[in-house]
Design a protein around this motif. Structure first.
Motif, PDB file in Angstrom:
ATOM      1  N   ARG A  13      -4.971  -0.386 -10.311  1.00  0.00           N
ATOM      2  CA  ARG A  13      -6.267  -0.175 -10.975  1.00  0.00           C
ATOM      3  C   ARG A  13      -7.095   0.871 -10.232  1.00  0.00           C
ATOM      4  O   ARG A  13      -7.638   1.797 -10.840  1.00  0.00           O
ATOM      5  CB  ARG A  13      -7.045  -1.493 -11.050  1.00  0.00           C
ATOM      6  CG  ARG A  13      -6.558  -2.432 -12.131  1.00  0.00           C
ATOM      7  CD  ARG A  13      -7.684  -3.336 -12.559  1.00  0.00           C
ATOM      8  NE  ARG A  13      -7.248  -4.284 -13.571  1.00  0.00           N
ATOM      9  CZ  ARG A  13      -8.078  -4.897 -14.416  1.00  0.00           C
ATOM     10  NH1 ARG A  13      -9.369  -4.632 -14.378  1.00  0.00           N
ATOM     11  NH2 ARG A  13      -7.626  -5.754 -15.308  1.00  0.00           N
ATOM     12  N   HIS A  14      -7.188   0.703  -8.929  1.00  0.00           N
ATOM     13  CA  HIS A  14      -7.967   1.651  -8.124  1.00  0.00           C
ATOM     14  C   HIS A  14      -7.317   3.035  -8.157  1.00  0.00           C
ATOM     15  O   HIS A  14      -8.014   4.056  -8.247  1.00  0.00           O
ATOM     16  CB  HIS A  14      -8.093   1.153  -6.690  1.00  0.00           C
ATOM     17  CG  HIS A  14      -8.926  -0.090  -6.550  1.00  0.00           C
ATOM     18  ND1 HIS A  14     -10.260  -0.140  -6.913  1.00  0.00           N
ATOM     19  CD2 HIS A  14      -8.620  -1.328  -6.086  1.00  0.00           C
ATOM     20  CE1 HIS A  14     -10.744  -1.353  -6.676  1.00  0.00           C
ATOM     21  NE2 HIS A  14      -9.768  -2.092  -6.180  1.00  0.00           N
ATOM     22  N   LEU A  15      -5.991   3.050  -8.080  1.00  0.00           N
ATOM     23  CA  LEU A  15      -5.258   4.305  -8.075  1.00  0.00           C
ATOM     24  C   LEU A  15      -5.515   5.110  -9.341  1.00  0.00           C
ATOM     25  O   LEU A  15      -5.862   6.295  -9.285  1.00  0.00           O
ATOM     26  CB  LEU A  15      -3.757   4.021  -7.928  1.00  0.00           C
ATOM     27  CG  LEU A  15      -2.808   5.179  -8.216  1.00  0.00           C
ATOM     28  CD1 LEU A  15      -2.973   6.264  -7.168  1.00  0.00           C
ATOM     29  CD2 LEU A  15      -1.360   4.689  -8.252  1.00  0.00           C
ATOM     30  N   GLU A  38      -1.878  -7.903  -5.131  1.00  0.00           N
ATOM     31  CA  GLU A  38      -2.336  -6.788  -4.300  1.00  0.00           C
ATOM     32  C   GLU A  38      -1.879  -5.450  -4.888  1.00  0.00           C
ATOM     33  O   GLU A  38      -2.657  -4.486  -4.949  1.00  0.00           O
ATOM     34  CB  GLU A  38      -1.798  -6.936  -2.877  1.00  0.00           C
ATOM     35  CG  GLU A  38      -2.421  -8.068  -2.081  1.00  0.00           C
ATOM     36  CD  GLU A  38      -1.867  -8.127  -0.662  1.00  0.00           C
ATOM     37  OE1 GLU A  38      -1.336  -7.111  -0.187  1.00  0.00           O
ATOM     38  OE2 GLU A  38      -1.966  -9.199  -0.045  1.00  0.00           O
ATOM     39  N   ALA A  43      -7.913   4.809 -11.584  1.00  0.00           N
ATOM     40  CA  ALA A  43      -9.321   5.194 -11.715  1.00  0.00           C
ATOM     41  C   ALA A  43      -9.623   6.418 -10.858  1.00  0.00           C
ATOM     42  O   ALA A  43     -10.314   7.352 -11.294  1.00  0.00           O
ATOM     43  CB  ALA A  43     -10.217   4.022 -11.324  1.00  0.00           C
ATOM     44  N   ASN A  44      -9.086   6.433  -9.632  1.00  0.00           N
ATOM     45  CA  ASN A  44      -9.320   7.566  -8.741  1.00  0.00           C
ATOM     46  C   ASN A  44      -8.632   8.832  -9.254  1.00  0.00           C
ATOM     47  O   ASN A  44      -9.216   9.924  -9.228  1.00  0.00           O
ATOM     48  CB  ASN A  44      -8.819   7.239  -7.332  1.00  0.00           C
ATOM     49  CG  ASN A  44      -9.666   6.194  -6.634  1.00  0.00           C
ATOM     50  OD1 ASN A  44     -10.825   5.992  -6.987  1.00  0.00           O
ATOM     51  ND2 ASN A  44      -9.092   5.501  -5.658  1.00  0.00           N
ATOM     52  N   ASP A  94      -3.828  -4.722  -8.172  1.00  0.00           N
ATOM     53  CA  ASP A  94      -5.193  -4.271  -7.851  1.00  0.00           C
ATOM     54  C   ASP A  94      -5.161  -2.813  -7.382  1.00  0.00           C
ATOM     55  O   ASP A  94      -6.049  -2.016  -7.717  1.00  0.00           O
ATOM     56  CB  ASP A  94      -5.806  -5.149  -6.763  1.00  0.00           C
ATOM     57  CG  ASP A  94      -6.205  -6.526  -7.277  1.00  0.00           C
ATOM     58  OD1 ASP A  94      -6.283  -6.711  -8.510  1.00  0.00           O
ATOM     59  OD2 ASP A  94      -6.444  -7.420  -6.439  1.00  0.00           O
ATOM     60  N   GLY A  95      -4.129  -2.488  -6.609  1.00  0.00           N
ATOM     61  CA  GLY A  95      -3.989  -1.117  -6.135  1.00  0.00           C
ATOM     62  C   GLY A  95      -3.773  -0.134  -7.273  1.00  0.00           C
ATOM     63  O   GLY A  95      -4.286   0.989  -7.244  1.00  0.00           O
ATOM     64  N   SER A 126       0.899   4.183  -2.865  1.00  0.00           N
ATOM     65  CA  SER A 126       0.661   5.596  -2.549  1.00  0.00           C
ATOM     66  C   SER A 126       1.824   6.468  -3.007  1.00  0.00           C
ATOM     67  O   SER A 126       1.634   7.614  -3.414  1.00  0.00           O
ATOM     68  CB  SER A 126       0.430   5.771  -1.039  1.00  0.00           C
ATOM     69  OG  SER A 126       1.588   5.440  -0.295  1.00  0.00           O
ATOM     70  N   ASN A 161       1.728  -3.007 -15.292  1.00  0.00           N
ATOM     71  CA  ASN A 161       1.725  -3.532 -13.927  1.00  0.00           C
ATOM     72  C   ASN A 161       2.854  -4.549 -13.738  1.00  0.00           C
ATOM     73  O   ASN A 161       3.627  -4.842 -14.659  1.00  0.00           O
ATOM     74  CB  ASN A 161       0.345  -4.085 -13.544  1.00  0.00           C
ATOM     75  CG  ASN A 161      -0.012  -5.393 -14.246  1.00  0.00           C
ATOM     76  OD1 ASN A 161       0.818  -6.047 -14.863  1.00  0.00           O
ATOM     77  ND2 ASN A 161      -1.270  -5.788 -14.149  1.00  0.00           N
ATOM     78  N   GLN A 189       0.825  -1.204   0.000  1.00  0.00           N
ATOM     79  CA  GLN A 189       0.000   0.000   0.000  1.00  0.00           C
ATOM     80  C   GLN A 189       0.863   1.258   0.000  1.00  0.00           C
ATOM     81  O   GLN A 189       0.543   2.256  -0.663  1.00  0.00           O
ATOM     82  CB  GLN A 189      -0.925  -0.016   1.215  1.00  0.00           C
ATOM     83  CG  GLN A 189      -1.988  -1.109   1.164  1.00  0.00           C
ATOM     84  CD  GLN A 189      -2.670  -1.320   2.500  1.00  0.00           C
ATOM     85  OE1 GLN A 189      -2.509  -0.536   3.435  1.00  0.00           O
ATOM     86  NE2 GLN A 189      -3.435  -2.395   2.607  1.00  0.00           N
TER      87      GLN A 189
END
Length: 283
Positions: free
Chosen positions: A183-185, A177, A187-188, A180-181, A118, A139, A114
């Motif tokens: 992808r979310h990162l 993990e 998109a946000n 997946d992070g 970040s 990735n 994580q």
């Protein structure tokens, strides 16, 4: 993309950038990390360029471009330029070692993953602030299936975490993990940062899909490295195009070519939300 050759390496440039015929700059570094960590477990850290250092180098390049272009011209050029980021493998490899030793951050390897994600977000925000708008992100591959990932760790003469020659799924879990992070990162960030567009290349699934039927892609060996010694200080294998791995972690040129073709304009399942080609073409 139609370029005759890849952009020049930043450290190879000997003078100011000439915008006539300018195609870009390559800031990449072998085994570069998102995190700038140099410790006794990292024998190649002194020779690598961390991501934020690369971002600083881009800022220096941008300053040179400002001397030759108007602010409007520079903004337009940067907004249509492609910023390719492929990083995280060495960070994850280090996190898996810390996990094996039981000394991972807060004794939780997920916290390391994580934190790496970040830190990547901070780099992308800095690039966006400097004018970047199109991001192609690759990735992390299944490092547990690399020759280095299949070997037991040897730390201070002690063998730890032995996968017995098979893919180390503990390492691969950290990669999943992290991916997946990403992808979310992305998109946000696309909803947060003005004009940001992106495409994520799924190197993890592309590698695994090839490993299921390697001969269909022309590979004979997907478990061993073509160059067996660290820094490749001995002659490599002769049939290198039949190997997926060049050394104990990175792919051969042939593997990279197949991945590049898939990510640029290949099967839809290997890029999200669209291919690199479509990202390049977007206004």
């Amino acid at each position: 993309m139609g370029l005759e050759i890849s952009p020049a390496a930043y450290l190879s440039l000997t003078g100011p950038i000439n915008m006539d015929g300018f195609t870009g700059v390559n800031y990449a570094s072998e085994c570069a990390k998102i995190l700038n960590i140099n410790d006794e477990m990292d024998r190649c850290a002194a020779n690598t360029i961390p991501l934020l250092t690369q971002v600083a180098a881009f800022t220096a390049t941008r300053a040179q471009m400002e001397l030759q272009l108007s602010s409007r011209e520079l903004k337009k050029l940067l907004s249509k330029s492609l910023f390719l980021i492929g990083i995280g493998t060495c960070d994850l490899f280090r996190a898996s070692l810390l996990q094996a030793l039981g000394i991972s951050t807060k004794f939780d390897p997920s916290a390391d993953v994580q934190y790496v994600a970040s830190s990547l977000a901070a780099a992308i925000r800095a690039l966006h602030d400097a004018g970047a708008r199109k991001f192609a992100v690759i990735n992390a591959p299944p490092i547990g299936c690399a020759p280095g990932g299949r070997m037991p760790w040897l730390v201070r003469g002690r063998r730890v975490h032995v996968p017995n020659g098979r893919c180390d799924e503990t390492k691969n879990k950290l990669v999943v993990e992290f991916n997946d992070g990403i992808r979310h990162l992305m998109a946000n960030l696309s909803s947060e940062l003005d004009g940001l567009r992106y495409s994520i290349a799924d190197f993890y699934d592309f590698a695994n899909a090839t490993f299921v039927n390697p001969s269909a892609a022309g590979f004979v060996d997907i478990a061993s490295e073509c160059c067996t010694n660290y820094l490749c200080d001995s002659p490599p294998c002769q049939n290198r195009s039949q190997y997926w791995f060049w050394d104990n972690l990175y792919p051969t040129e042939q593997a990279a070519k197949l991945a590049a073709a898939a990510f640029y304009d290949g099967p839809a399942q290997f890029t999200v939300p669209f291919s690199f080609k479509k990202l390049v073409q977007k206004k």
